[in-house]
Structures are given as structure tokens and as C-alpha cells.
Write a protein that holds these residues in place. Structure first.
Motif, PDB file in Angstrom:
ATOM      1  N   PRO A  16       1.047  -1.064  -0.015  1.00 26.26           N
ATOM      2  CA  PRO A  16       0.206   0.068   0.171  1.00 26.26           C
ATOM      3  C   PRO A  16       0.851   1.249   0.042  1.00 26.26           C
ATOM      4  O   PRO A  16       2.160   1.298   0.483  1.00 26.26           O
ATOM      5  CB  PRO A  16      -0.921  -0.190   1.133  1.00 26.26           C
ATOM      6  CG  PRO A  16      -0.832  -1.647   1.633  1.00 26.26           C
ATOM      7  CD  PRO A  16       0.259  -2.115   1.136  1.00 26.26           C
ATOM      8  N   ARG A  25      -3.300   3.207   1.262  1.00 34.34           N
ATOM      9  CA  ARG A  25      -4.361   2.491   0.218  1.00 34.34           C
ATOM     10  C   ARG A  25      -3.530   1.625  -0.648  1.00 34.34           C
ATOM     11  O   ARG A  25      -2.491   1.652  -1.072  1.00 34.34           O
ATOM     12  CB  ARG A  25      -5.106   3.841  -0.484  1.00 34.34           C
ATOM     13  CG  ARG A  25      -5.752   4.637   0.339  1.00 34.34           C
ATOM     14  CD  ARG A  25      -6.426   5.865  -0.774  1.00 34.34           C
ATOM     15  NE  ARG A  25      -7.279   6.754   0.152  1.00 34.34           N
ATOM     16  CZ  ARG A  25      -6.981   7.729   0.747  1.00 34.34           C
ATOM     17  NH1 ARG A  25      -5.682   8.155   0.582  1.00 34.34           N
ATOM     18  NH2 ARG A  25      -7.811   8.447   1.302  1.00 34.34           N
ATOM     19  N   CYS A  26      -4.464   1.109  -1.440  1.00 34.03           N
ATOM     20  CA  CYS A  26      -3.934   0.241  -2.611  1.00 34.03           C
ATOM     21  C   CYS A  26      -3.339   1.116  -3.468  1.00 34.03           C
ATOM     22  O   CYS A  26      -3.748   2.281  -3.803  1.00 34.03           O
ATOM     23  CB  CYS A  26      -5.133  -0.516  -3.070  1.00 34.03           C
ATOM     24  SG  CYS A  26      -5.959  -1.736  -1.916  1.00 34.03           S
ATOM     25  N   HIS A 194      -8.810  -5.593  -0.728  1.00 37.52           N
ATOM     26  CA  HIS A 194      -7.704  -4.621  -0.751  1.00 37.52           C
ATOM     27  C   HIS A 194      -6.464  -5.344  -0.071  1.00 37.52           C
ATOM     28  O   HIS A 194      -6.292  -6.316   0.509  1.00 37.52           O
ATOM     29  CB  HIS A 194      -8.215  -3.700   0.381  1.00 37.52           C
ATOM     30  CG  HIS A 194      -9.457  -2.753   0.153  1.00 37.52           C
ATOM     31  ND1 HIS A 194      -9.413  -1.501  -0.505  1.00 37.52           N
ATOM     32  CD2 HIS A 194     -10.789  -3.220   0.130  1.00 37.52           C
ATOM     33  CE1 HIS A 194     -10.333  -1.287  -1.004  1.00 37.52           C
ATOM     34  NE2 HIS A 194     -11.363  -1.971  -0.365  1.00 37.52           N
ATOM     35  N   CYS A 198      -3.611  -1.858   3.605  1.00 36.07           N
ATOM     36  CA  CYS A 198      -4.841  -0.672   3.168  1.00 36.07           C
ATOM     37  C   CYS A 198      -5.825  -0.400   4.240  1.00 36.07           C
ATOM     38  O   CYS A 198      -6.245  -1.332   4.866  1.00 36.07           O
ATOM     39  CB  CYS A 198      -5.444  -0.991   1.915  1.00 36.07           C
ATOM     40  SG  CYS A 198      -6.706   0.106   1.344  1.00 36.07           S
TER      41      CYS A 198
END
Length: 204
Positions: A16, A25-26, A194, A198
């Protein structure tokens, strides 16, 4: 949705990334915009109801060969022209309706995909006798969901998506290949898509 590279760099070893807002986040959702909004609020969330499933199945089919951001920007137009993805309404479309859609620049004007959307609506109506589209798709949920830590560990197909693809084709669906069905399963939260690390992982 086919995974796309985001505007920000990947995290350590392809994990991430942390955006300018300090949130991990991704990688494809690294920068602000429609893709991040989709990642943060919708991707991987469970949906319910026949129309919600038909919408995602239809949009994943239209996305094939295109960027997902293109589909997101055209989403409201798709909802309008396909009657809110009411299966019975779309199933009633005839040649004149398909010709009209092919002239509408607000959506993806691909003859095969437009025809498949109508075919799939009819197949969805027919599937009600076997419990409906939602229950049918959920019946292929993996017993051991993936838990990728890096981009290199991400899958694009699975035994379950391949089985779902074959089963839907037997019921008359089109544009439901294993890769498209894996993307569908990710999008509607059949399993958590995900990356580990993440902030959305485990949030659904």
C-alpha cells in the motif's frame, strides 16, 4: 475492475502507498480523484439486490479493454440508458433500442457489449427460477479468500471466478470471462480485495 496503476508511487515492495493525506491505500487509488473516491467508499463493499448485481456485472463487461475511470465517469449515463439496471426493462430492449444506445456518446458505444447487456438482463430474469443473480454469484465465494500484501501477489482470476464464468455462460450470460468475474467478485465484496495494510482492509 482491472487493477490500474495510480498516480502515486507504490509502497515498500509494492505494498500500500501513503497518500498526501497520510492514509495507506491500494496503489491504484494513491492520488485524489474519482478512482480514490471509488476505492474509499465502494470497491469491496457488499451490495444487495438484483439491479445492483446486474449493474456491476454490466459495467465490468463494458470496462473490458478500457480504464475503470472511464466507466466511472460514464456511470450515471449507463444507469439512465439501462433503466437503472432493471432487468425486466432491459430484457425488453429490441434492435431499435440497441441502435439508439450505439448512437449515445455518453456511454461506451460497443455493439457486442451493448448486445451482451441485453442478453444478460434476459438471463438475469431467467435466473430468478434458480434463486436469482445475487445468490448465484455469492455461491462461488472462495472458502479461503486471498490476502495479498503486495501488487505482485494480486490475482486476476481464481478457480472460483473461472467456475462462476462457466456457470453463468451455461445460463446464457455473455462477456463473463474469468477475469471479468474476478473483478466483479472484488468490486461487490464477495471477498475483501484490498491489500493487507490498506486502511480499507477488513472494513466491510
Amino acid at each position: 475492475m482491472t487493477v490500474e496503476a495510480g498516480p502515486a508511487a507504490e509502497g515498500p515492495e509494492g505494498g500500500p502507498i501513503v497518500g498526501e493525506d497520510g492514509v495507506a491505500r491500494c496503489p491504484w487509488a494513491g492520488g485524489p480523484g474519482v478512482m480514490r473516491d471509488y476505492h474509499d467508499t465502494e470497491w469491496g463493499n457488499r451490495v444487495s439486490g438484483e439491479s445492483a448485481y446486474l449493474e456491476r456485472l454490466t459495467l465490468e463487461a463494458f470496462q473490458s479493454g478500457l480504464s475503470w475511470s472511464t466507466i466511472l465517469h460514464k456511470r450515471e449515463a449507463f444507469r439512465e440508458v439501462f433503466c437503472g439496471f432493471d432487468a425486466e426493462a432491459v430484457a425488453a430492449f429490441g434492435p431499435d433500442d440497441e441502435a439508439r444506445l450505439l448512437q449515445d456518446a455518453r456511454i461506451v458505444r460497443n455493439r457486442a457489449k451493448v448486445a451482451a447487456a441485453v442478453v444478460n438482463a434476459r438471463a438475469t430474469v431467467a435466473l430468478r427460477g434458480d434463486g436469482g443473480l445475487e445468490a448465484f454469484v455469492l455461491g462461488f465465494a472462495p472458502a479461503q479468500p486471498p490476502a495479498p500484501r503486495t501488487v505482485s501477489e494480486l490475482q486476476t482470476t481464481s478457480p472460483e471466478s473461472t467456475a462462476l464464468s462457466k456457470a453463468l455462460k451455461k445460463h446464457g450470460f455473455a462477456f463473463v470471462g474469468p477475469t471479468t468475474m474476478f473483478a466483479l467478485m472484488e468490486a461487490i465484496g464477495v471477498f475483501d480485495p484490498h491489500l493487507v495494510g490498506c486502511f480499507r482492509r477488513g472494513a466491510n
